[in-house]
Each structure stands twice: as structure tokens, then as C-alpha cells.
Design a protein around this motif. Structure first.
Motif, PDB file in Angstrom:
ATOM      1  N   PRO A   5      58.500   7.277   2.064  1.00 10.19           N
ATOM      2  CA  PRO A   5      59.663   7.863   1.391  1.00 10.19           C
ATOM      3  C   PRO A   5      59.516   7.900  -0.121  1.00 10.19           C
ATOM      4  O   PRO A   5      59.890   8.892  -0.764  1.00 10.19           O
ATOM      5  CB  PRO A   5      60.807   6.950   1.834  1.00 10.19           C
ATOM      6  CG  PRO A   5      60.391   6.454   3.187  1.00 10.19           C
ATOM      7  CD  PRO A   5      58.906   6.265   3.072  1.00 10.19           C
ATOM      8  N   PHE A  24      62.082   8.067  11.219  1.00  6.23           N
ATOM      9  CA  PHE A  24      63.172   8.296  10.269  1.00  6.23           C
ATOM     10  C   PHE A  24      64.511   8.351  11.021  1.00  6.23           C
ATOM     11  O   PHE A  24      65.187   9.400  11.029  1.00  6.23           O
ATOM     12  CB  PHE A  24      62.938   9.597   9.493  1.00  6.23           C
ATOM     13  CG  PHE A  24      61.671   9.624   8.688  1.00  6.23           C
ATOM     14  CD1 PHE A  24      61.643   9.142   7.388  1.00  6.23           C
ATOM     15  CD2 PHE A  24      60.489  10.124   9.239  1.00  6.23           C
ATOM     16  CE1 PHE A  24      60.459   9.162   6.644  1.00  6.23           C
ATOM     17  CE2 PHE A  24      59.311  10.145   8.507  1.00  6.23           C
ATOM     18  CZ  PHE A  24      59.291   9.662   7.205  1.00  6.23           C
ATOM     19  N   HIS A  55      67.356   7.296  10.326  1.00  6.43           N
ATOM     20  CA  HIS A  55      68.526   7.512   9.477  1.00  6.43           C
ATOM     21  C   HIS A  55      68.734   8.981   9.135  1.00  6.43           C
ATOM     22  O   HIS A  55      69.764   9.339   8.547  1.00  6.43           O
ATOM     23  CB  HIS A  55      68.383   6.699   8.181  1.00  6.43           C
ATOM     24  CG  HIS A  55      67.132   7.029   7.410  1.00  6.43           C
ATOM     25  ND1 HIS A  55      65.878   6.649   7.837  1.00  6.43           N
ATOM     26  CD2 HIS A  55      66.946   7.731   6.258  1.00  6.43           C
ATOM     27  CE1 HIS A  55      64.971   7.087   6.968  1.00  6.43           C
ATOM     28  NE2 HIS A  55      65.588   7.740   6.013  1.00  6.43           N
ATOM     29  N   CYS A  56      67.749   9.846   9.480  1.00  5.19           N
ATOM     30  CA  CYS A  56      67.860  11.282   9.193  1.00  5.19           C
ATOM     31  C   CYS A  56      68.311  12.016  10.451  1.00  5.19           C
ATOM     32  O   CYS A  56      67.948  11.652  11.567  1.00  5.19           O
ATOM     33  CB  CYS A  56      66.513  11.836   8.721  1.00  5.19           C
ATOM     34  SG  CYS A  56      65.957  11.132   7.141  1.00  5.19           S
ATOM     35  N   VAL A 105      64.761  15.087   7.144  1.00  6.71           N
ATOM     36  CA  VAL A 105      63.828  14.190   6.450  1.00  6.71           C
ATOM     37  C   VAL A 105      63.421  14.804   5.113  1.00  6.71           C
ATOM     38  O   VAL A 105      63.471  14.147   4.060  1.00  6.71           O
ATOM     39  CB  VAL A 105      62.585  13.917   7.317  1.00  6.71           C
ATOM     40  CG1 VAL A 105      61.558  13.083   6.534  1.00  6.71           C
ATOM     41  CG2 VAL A 105      62.965  13.201   8.606  1.00  6.71           C
ATOM     42  N   HIS A 121      64.747  13.733   1.084  1.00  5.11           N
ATOM     43  CA  HIS A 121      63.770  13.289   0.089  1.00  5.11           C
ATOM     44  C   HIS A 121      63.502  14.351  -0.976  1.00  5.11           C
ATOM     45  O   HIS A 121      62.534  14.257  -1.734  1.00  5.11           O
ATOM     46  CB  HIS A 121      62.470  12.884   0.781  1.00  5.11           C
ATOM     47  CG  HIS A 121      62.619  11.703   1.686  1.00  5.11           C
ATOM     48  ND1 HIS A 121      62.980  11.813   3.019  1.00  5.11           N
ATOM     49  CD2 HIS A 121      62.508  10.366   1.447  1.00  5.11           C
ATOM     50  CE1 HIS A 121      63.053  10.618   3.558  1.00  5.11           C
ATOM     51  NE2 HIS A 121      62.780   9.715   2.632  1.00  5.11           N
TER      52      HIS A 121
END
Length: 456
Positions: A225, A260, A262-263, A269, A273
Motif C-alpha cells: 500500500p 485487501f 478493507h476494499c 484497491v 490508493h
């Protein structure tokens, strides 16, 4: 005509014959008995009807040129826009045509990464990149967006070769710093990756405007990340193209969700970012959800359709009509060496085959009713569509005044070519025969920015 161009017209290139354009609604526009003039700055100065000597004389007086310098095309020849490859892995060129028995992730481990690591050797890299760029140009690719390897010197060398050979290009040094990369092919840290990227970007500046750097996180699992956020900042500050992958393979998509959580999804994703914007191109997009289409449209991000590799690596069949109906920009890519051939002509044909497959395998009446991709639409994606995806539609992608002369001189009846001579064919049939069955033997000359880079 603008006075600033007048002096350049004395040295302009002039072509009289058939000119093929594409329209904004993806139709062919075939102009017979047309005079096309290229100023010494490499831009198309005019495209005018010219059916007889009297009209030629008037045009010579109007645009101040010597009519004896006109190059007259045969009835079987035509000019068309140069082809645009929006996704190609240059260090995979040595692998073209081999190792296609595996799906994506296994294929990367067994064939791709072991080949790319060889590009740490600058001599090996130079030799292979020379072959790759030369072949791309011979196949009519006037613009290409390349992934290079992790290696900064070799990546700069690829940019230099493109510039020297005269190919318009975006070149990216690949970024891979995560613990999921092979231990023999990974960058030491996010900081090391960023430092090398900045060094690469600075080195490529000397090749502008023909060749430009692109920020190239390989795909989400290959980058931490912290690295993705920092790369997004570099791209934003310097207004650089961002290129990566999305939704190519179902196993890859599942892996991204696992890495990922949390995405919301794969597109999320990149969005989270800072990598999803109007300067971003993402290859494949086979397995995109409806929610991802909304994100991509809102960000004005382009999808690069790579049908050849989608078939060969058994990744899936991309529903391009669905992308276009959602208002998403779409270009074409060869995706060598997942795609077996460095030819956008073959990518066009694969795109049409993929469209037929989507129609044949349709599971709903609405899908079955959607029209299949025409030859005209495939050419649009390979020219104007690619230019829009790369953000260079004001530079190239068509043969109209004001754009740079990126063009192919095609001879449908070229000696030893693949197309049988048919003297009584219509112009439309000749163009369609080349697009559907022709190859590099039919391409007599390739021009980029007004310069003849093949066949001169």
C-alpha cells in the motif's frame, strides 16, 4: 491557412490516392482521389479531394507546394492511421508463442518472471528490446504502451530504443515490492522502488515528447500500500500515465479480495490508493462487477482489451460491449507474451472473435440481442480508441488535419502477400480484406510524426 505553416509547405510530403479515416461513431470513412499533405513538423496539413490535374494545380497554388513532388498511390494502396497497442510486456517478447498451457498465475511463476529477471543484463535487454520494437513497427504499431521490467537501466534502454527507432511510446519501469513477489524478482523496499522510479522518470524526460514515462505498479498483489500511494503521488505531480492490470483472471480477483479485505473490490484497491483517474489504463477487465464499472466511469479510467491473451491463458471473454455501453474508454492491447503475436491486427481479429463468443454464449435475451463487433469498430479501438485511452487523441489516432502523421501505407496486392489479387474489388472490400486477413507483408511503409520509420 495559418501563416506559421507556409514556410514548411515547401518541404511537405504529399500523397494522392485513397485515405482511410475512422469517425467518432466508429465507422470507416474511405476517401478516394484524396490529396494528403504533411508539413515538415510532422503534422497533417490538409486532406483535400483531388480528382484531376486542374484540382491538383489549384491545391498546389493554395497550399504552396510543387505538384511534381506528389506520391501517387496505386488503386490497390491506401493510407490508414497507425495502430496503437495500449498494453504490451516488452521483456516477455522472447516468450511469444511458448508456455501457453497454464493459467495466468501459474504462467507468471513458470515462464514470465524467470524471463523478465534476465533483463538485469543490459546487453541481453538491449538485444531483445531492439527485436521487439522493430517487430512492433513492422506490424504497423506506431504507438505502444510498454511494461518493461524491474530494472532501471534496461527500462531506460527500452525508452531510448523506441526514441531512436521513431516509435511513439509510453514506457514503464515495473514496480514490485510486496512479499508475494518471487524472492528472485522483487525490489528491496518501497523506498528503493520509488528511488528507481524517479531515476527512470528523469532519464526518460530527454526522449519526450515522442517517448514518455509511465508509472507501472504491476498489479495490486505485487505492490505494498505504501508504494501504491507514493506512486500515485509521483504520477499526479508529473501528470504521468498510470498503467496496471485489473480483473484478468478469477483466481487473481479472489486473491486481491483476500489481500485487501478493507476494499470493496479490485477497482476499489486502486481508487483507495490514488491510482484510479483519467490518466489510468487498466488491462483486461474481464471480471469487472457493475459497481466497478461505475467507479471506472466516474474516474474516466480506460480499460485495455487484450483478447488474444484472455483466450490463450484461459482468463475469460471480456464483454467489451458492456464496457462501451457503460461509457468507459476502451483501447486494444497485444499483451505479449500472454498474447502470442506482437500485432494489433491480430488483436483486432481476436476482439471480433471474442464479441462473437459473447453473443454465442449469451445467457440473457439482452446480451443475445447486442450487436457483435464489426471490423470498423475493431479498427476504431485500434486507433482513435487507443489514442483516447492514452490521452493523446489530440496528437494521433486518425488521419485528419492538425494531428501528427502516424500512418501506414498499405498495399492489398503486395507481392508475396497473403491476399489474393481481386482487381474488381470495391475500396471497402480491399480495406476489410487487409484488416481481416492482411499482415506486415502488406504494410509498405510506416510513418510516425511524419517520419518514415519502416520502408524508407
Amino acid at each position: 491557412i495559418n501563416a506559421e505553416y507556409m514556410g514548411s509547405f515547401f518541404r511537405m510530403q504529399l500523397f494522392l490516392g485513397t485515405v482511410v479515416q475512422t469517425t467518432a461513431d466508429a465507422q470507416l470513412h474511405i476517401l478516394e482521389n484524396t490529396l494528403l499533405g504533411v508539413a515538415c513538423d510532422g503534422k497533417i496539413a490538409f486532406v483535400e479531394p483531388c480528382t484531376n490535374a486542374e484540382e491538383l494545380g489549384r491545391l498546389a497554388e493554395r497550399f504552396t507546394f510543387d505538384s511534381s513532388a506528389v506520391q501517387r498511390l496505386s488503386p490497390f494502396q491506401f493510407l490508414m492511421p497507425g495502430l496503437i497497442d495500449c498494453h504490451a510486456h516488452a521483456p516477455q517478447y522472447p516468450n511469444c508463442g511458448i508456455g501457453l498451457e497454464l493459467p495466468l498465475l501459474d504462467w507468471l511463476e513458470k515462464y514470465t518472471f524467470p524471463e523478465e529477471v534476465k533483463f538485469a543484463d543490459i546487453q541481453y535487454a538491449r538485444a531483445e528490446y531492439e527485436k521487439c520494437v522493430s517487430r512492433m513497427l513492422q506490424n504497423g504499431t506506431t504507438t505502444c504502451s510498454y511494461f518493461a521490467s524491474l530494472h532501471t537501466p534496461a527500462s531506460v534502454e527500452l525508452a531510448r530504443i523506441c526514441h531512436t527507432r521513431g516509435q511513439r511510446a509510453f514506457v514503464g519501469k515495473v514496480n514490485m515490492d510486496s512479499g508475494y513477489c518471487p524472492p528472485y524478482y522483487v525490489e528491496a523496499s518501497a523506498d528503493a522502488s520509488l528511488q528507481d522510479t524517479l531515476e527512470f522518470v528523469e532519464a526518460v524526460r530527454s526522449f519526450a515528447p515522442l517517448v514518455r514515462a509511465a508509472i507501472t505498479p504491476r498489479f495490486a498483489p505485487s505492490c505494498t500500500p505504501a508504494l501504491m500511494i507514493a506512486l500515485a503521488e509521483i504520477a499526479r505531480e508529473r501528470q504521468l500515465l498510470i498503467q496496471s492490470h485489473i480483473g484478468e483472471n478469477r483466481a487473481e480477483v479472489a486473491w486481491v479480495h483476500e489481500l485487501f479485505p478493507h476494499c470493496d473490490d479490485y477497482a476499489g484497491v486502486y481508487a483507495n490508493h490514488g491510482l484510479l483517474n483519467a490518466n489510468t489504463i487498466l488491462a483486461h477487465g474481464v471480471w469487472l462487477t457493475d459497481e466497478e464499472l461505475v467507479k471506472l466511469k466516474a474516474a474516466n479510467t480506460a480499460i485495455i482489451h487484450c483478447p488474444n491473451s484472455n483466450f490463450t491463458l484461459r482468463s475469460g471473454v471480456c464483454k467489451v460491449r458492456r464496457l462501451l455501453n457503460a461509457g468507459i474508454k476502451v483501447g486494444l492491447g497485444t499483451d505479449i507474451s500472454g498474447g502470442v503475436a506482437p500485432s494489433i491486427l491480430i488483436a483486432m481479429r481476436c476482439a471480433m472473435h471474442a464479441s462473437v463468443a459473447c453473443s454465442t454464449l449469451a445467457t440473457t435475451p439482452s446480451e443475445a440481442a447486442e450487436r457483435i463487433m464489426s471490423v470498423d469498430e475493431a479498427l476504431y479501438l485500434a486507433t482513435q480508441g487507443g489514442a483516447r485511452a492514452l490521452g493523446i487523441e489530440g496528437v494521433t489516432g486518425n488521419l485528419v488535419p492538425g494531428l501528427e502523421f502516424d500512418a501506414l501505407l498499405v498495399d492489398v496486392h503486395a507481392a508475396h502477400g497473403p491476399i489474393e489479387p481481386r482487381p474488381h474489388d470495391t475500396l471497402l472490400n480491399r480495406v476489410h480484406r487487409f484488416l481481416s486477413t492482411g499482415d506486415d507483408r502488406n504494410i509498405l511503409k510506416v510513418f510516425v510524426a511524419g517520419k518514415c520509420v519502416v520502408g524508407g
